[in-house]
Motif scaffolding. Structure first.
Motif, short mmCIF file in Angstrom:
data_model
loop_
_atom_site.label_atom_id
_atom_site.label_comp_id
_atom_site.label_asym_id
_atom_site.label_seq_id
_atom_site.Cartn_x
_atom_site.Cartn_y
_atom_site.Cartn_z
N PRO A 1 -22.09 -24.81 10.97
CA PRO A 1 -21.88 -23.36 10.92
C PRO A 1 -22.71 -22.63 11.97
O PRO A 1 -23.64 -21.89 11.67
N VAL A 2 -22.35 -22.85 13.23
CA VAL A 2 -23.09 -22.30 14.36
C VAL A 2 -22.13 -21.61 15.32
O VAL A 2 -21.12 -22.20 15.72
N LEU A 3 -22.43 -20.39 15.68
CA LEU A 3 -21.69 -19.66 16.70
C LEU A 3 -22.61 -19.43 17.89
O LEU A 3 -23.83 -19.31 17.74
N VAL A 4 -22.03 -19.35 19.09
CA VAL A 4 -22.78 -18.98 20.29
C VAL A 4 -22.09 -17.79 20.93
O VAL A 4 -20.91 -17.86 21.28
N ALA A 5 -22.82 -16.69 21.04
CA ALA A 5 -22.29 -15.46 21.63
C ALA A 5 -22.84 -15.30 23.04
O ALA A 5 -24.03 -15.53 23.28
N HIS A 6 -21.98 -14.91 23.98
CA HIS A 6 -22.40 -14.58 25.34
C HIS A 6 -22.21 -13.08 25.54
O HIS A 6 -21.15 -12.54 25.21
N SER B 1 -24.25 -10.85 44.31
CA SER B 1 -22.95 -10.97 43.65
C SER B 1 -23.00 -11.75 42.34
O SER B 1 -21.97 -12.15 41.83
N TRP B 2 -24.21 -11.98 41.81
CA TRP B 2 -24.32 -12.77 40.58
C TRP B 2 -24.75 -11.90 39.41
O TRP B 2 -25.55 -10.98 39.56
N GLN B 3 -24.19 -12.19 38.23
CA GLN B 3 -24.47 -11.39 37.03
C GLN B 3 -25.27 -12.20 36.02
O GLN B 3 -25.08 -13.41 35.89
N PRO B 4 -26.13 -11.52 35.26
CA PRO B 4 -26.86 -12.21 34.19
C PRO B 4 -26.06 -12.21 32.89
O PRO B 4 -25.04 -11.52 32.75
N ALA B 5 -26.53 -12.98 31.94
CA ALA B 5 -25.96 -12.98 30.59
C ALA B 5 -27.02 -13.51 29.63
O ALA B 5 -27.93 -14.25 30.04
N LEU B 6 -26.90 -13.14 28.39
CA LEU B 6 -27.69 -13.75 27.33
C LEU B 6 -26.75 -14.61 26.49
O LEU B 6 -25.63 -14.19 26.17
N ALA B 7 -27.20 -15.81 26.17
CA ALA B 7 -26.47 -16.67 25.24
C ALA B 7 -27.28 -16.71 23.95
O ALA B 7 -28.47 -17.06 23.96
N VAL B 8 -26.64 -16.36 22.86
CA VAL B 8 -27.34 -16.26 21.58
C VAL B 8 -26.68 -17.20 20.58
O VAL B 8 -25.51 -17.02 20.22
N ALA B 9 -27.43 -18.21 20.16
CA ALA B 9 -26.96 -19.13 19.13
C ALA B 9 -27.33 -18.59 17.76
O ALA B 9 -28.46 -18.12 17.55
N LEU B 10 -26.38 -18.65 16.83
CA LEU B 10 -26.56 -18.09 15.49
C LEU B 10 -26.15 -19.14 14.47
O LEU B 10 -25.02 -19.65 14.51
N GLY B 11 -27.05 -19.48 13.56
CA GLY B 11 -26.75 -20.49 12.56
C GLY B 11 -26.76 -19.93 11.15
O GLY B 11 -27.65 -19.13 10.79
N TRP B 12 -25.77 -20.33 10.36
CA TRP B 12 -25.68 -19.91 8.96
C TRP B 12 -25.80 -21.12 8.04
O TRP B 12 -25.74 -22.26 8.50
N SER B 13 -25.92 -20.88 6.76
CA SER B 13 -25.98 -21.97 5.78
C SER B 13 -24.60 -22.57 5.54
O SER B 13 -24.48 -23.72 5.13
N ALA B 14 -23.56 -21.78 5.78
CA ALA B 14 -22.18 -22.26 5.63
C ALA B 14 -21.28 -21.44 6.54
O ALA B 14 -21.61 -20.30 6.91
N ARG B 15 -20.14 -22.01 6.90
CA ARG B 15 -19.19 -21.31 7.77
C ARG B 15 -18.59 -20.11 7.06
O ARG B 15 -18.19 -20.20 5.90
#
Length: 318
Positions: free
Chosen positions: A220-225, A174-188
């Motif tokens: 300027p960092v986003l994290v996508a799941h 009953s458990w699901q996987p996921a990828l967490a992806v951190a993304l960094g830019w030079s500016a927001r």
């Protein structure tokens, strides 16, 4: 249940909460974990010189919950702080609207710092791998007073002997996987009030967090799941999924520039699809706790599950 030290396997927030209750009751307890630091799925990494949350994105607290004074203490000491009660809602076509909900709390030092704080004063042994828990109970053939498995069901199932009564409470599928992806830019390059976004009907993304906003440093960092189906296709080589996730995030937010850096983290057992209402399971000195209990699944549920199991074990062992 016999004599000896209680062994808590898993140094996430649930296992540490359980151990704190036992220690406060005078029960000898040791926490063991195969990782290098406490945190479990509240963990993250230091990327580009700052902590980035890659597991749980934030925490909430229900009014009147026993977790409330714990969070209040973290806020008082500056370990956590109010983040937002408003997130965006997005589709494959982009941002659509905003939605409000409970107040979410973020952490300047990353959510792992809260687990590290809870673990202070406890006997915690990192980088120790447990291979078998059997009736008795025993941990790797060594008799113990009791044992707690504070981890997702698939991991607990690998450790528990099939004849252990508490194994009947497990639901490894009953458990699901996921990828967490951190993304960094030079500016927001996204709206200052984005905070985070729930993404629906997307072939890649499920949730997006503004890590600089929740951390309070404006980085300027986003994290996508990702959605589970996308993660399943990339479990063997998660790093290869980075460009596709980056393209999906850029398309969603209208960002023309490629990220300066990307980091992919695989969570093979990210979340339960059917968390239980019961707070924990306990049979013959072997307990199970974590965010798969005390539904709905969230940081508060994991803490409450461990705290409740610790109280039950302390009463039984005394």
């Amino acid at each position: 249940m016999g004599n000896g030290t209680t062994t808590v396997v898993g140094a996430g927030i649930s296992g540490v909460a359980c151990a704190r209750v036992l220690a406060a009751a005078g029960v000898p307890v040791t926490v063991v974990d195969r990782g290098r630091r406490p945190g479990g799925r509240m963990g993250g990494r230091t990327l580009a010189g700052r902590p980035v949350d890659l597991g749980a994105s934030y925490l909430t607290v229900s009014p009147g919950s026993p977790f409330e004074p714990v969070v209040a203490d973290w806020v008082r000491r500056g370990l956590a702080g109010p983040w937002t009660d408003t997130f965006a809602v997005a589709s494959p076509d982009g941002l659509e609207r905003t939605t409000t909900g409970p107040l979410r709390y973020g952490t300047p030092g990353g959510l792992r710092s809260l687990v590290v704080d809870l673990a202070r004063g406890l006997d915690v042994e990192q980088e120790r791998t447990v291979t078998a828990v059997t009736a008795g109970p025993t941990v790797d053939t060594v008799p113990v007073g009791a044992v707690v498995l504070a981890m997702p069901d698939p991991q607990a199932a690998r450790l528990l002997a099939p004849d252990a009564l508490v194994a009947r409470a497990l639901d490894p599928g009953s458990w699901q996987p996921a990828l967490a992806v951190a993304l960094g830019w030079s500016a927001r390059q996204w709206p200052a009030d984005l905070h985070g976004a729930f993404v629906h009907d997307h072939p890649v993304l499920e949730w997006l967090a503004d890590d600089g906003d929740r951390r309070g440093d404006g980085a300027p960092v986003l994290v996508a799941h990702t959605i589970a189906a996308f993660a399943v296709r990339h479990l063997d080589d998660p790093g290869a999924a980075g460009p596709e996730v980056a393209a999906a995030v850029r398309g969603l937010l209208g960002i023309a520039e490629e990220p300066a850096w990307t980091h992919v983290h695989r969570w093979s057992h990210a979340r339960p699809t059917a968390p239980r209402e019961a707070p924990f399971a306990l049979e013959e000195g072997i307990g199970l706790c974590g965010d798969g209990w005390s539904a709905p699944s969230k940081v508060e549920a994991a803490w409450r599950s461990g705290d409740a199991l610790g109280s039950a074990l302390a009463a039984a062992l005394s």
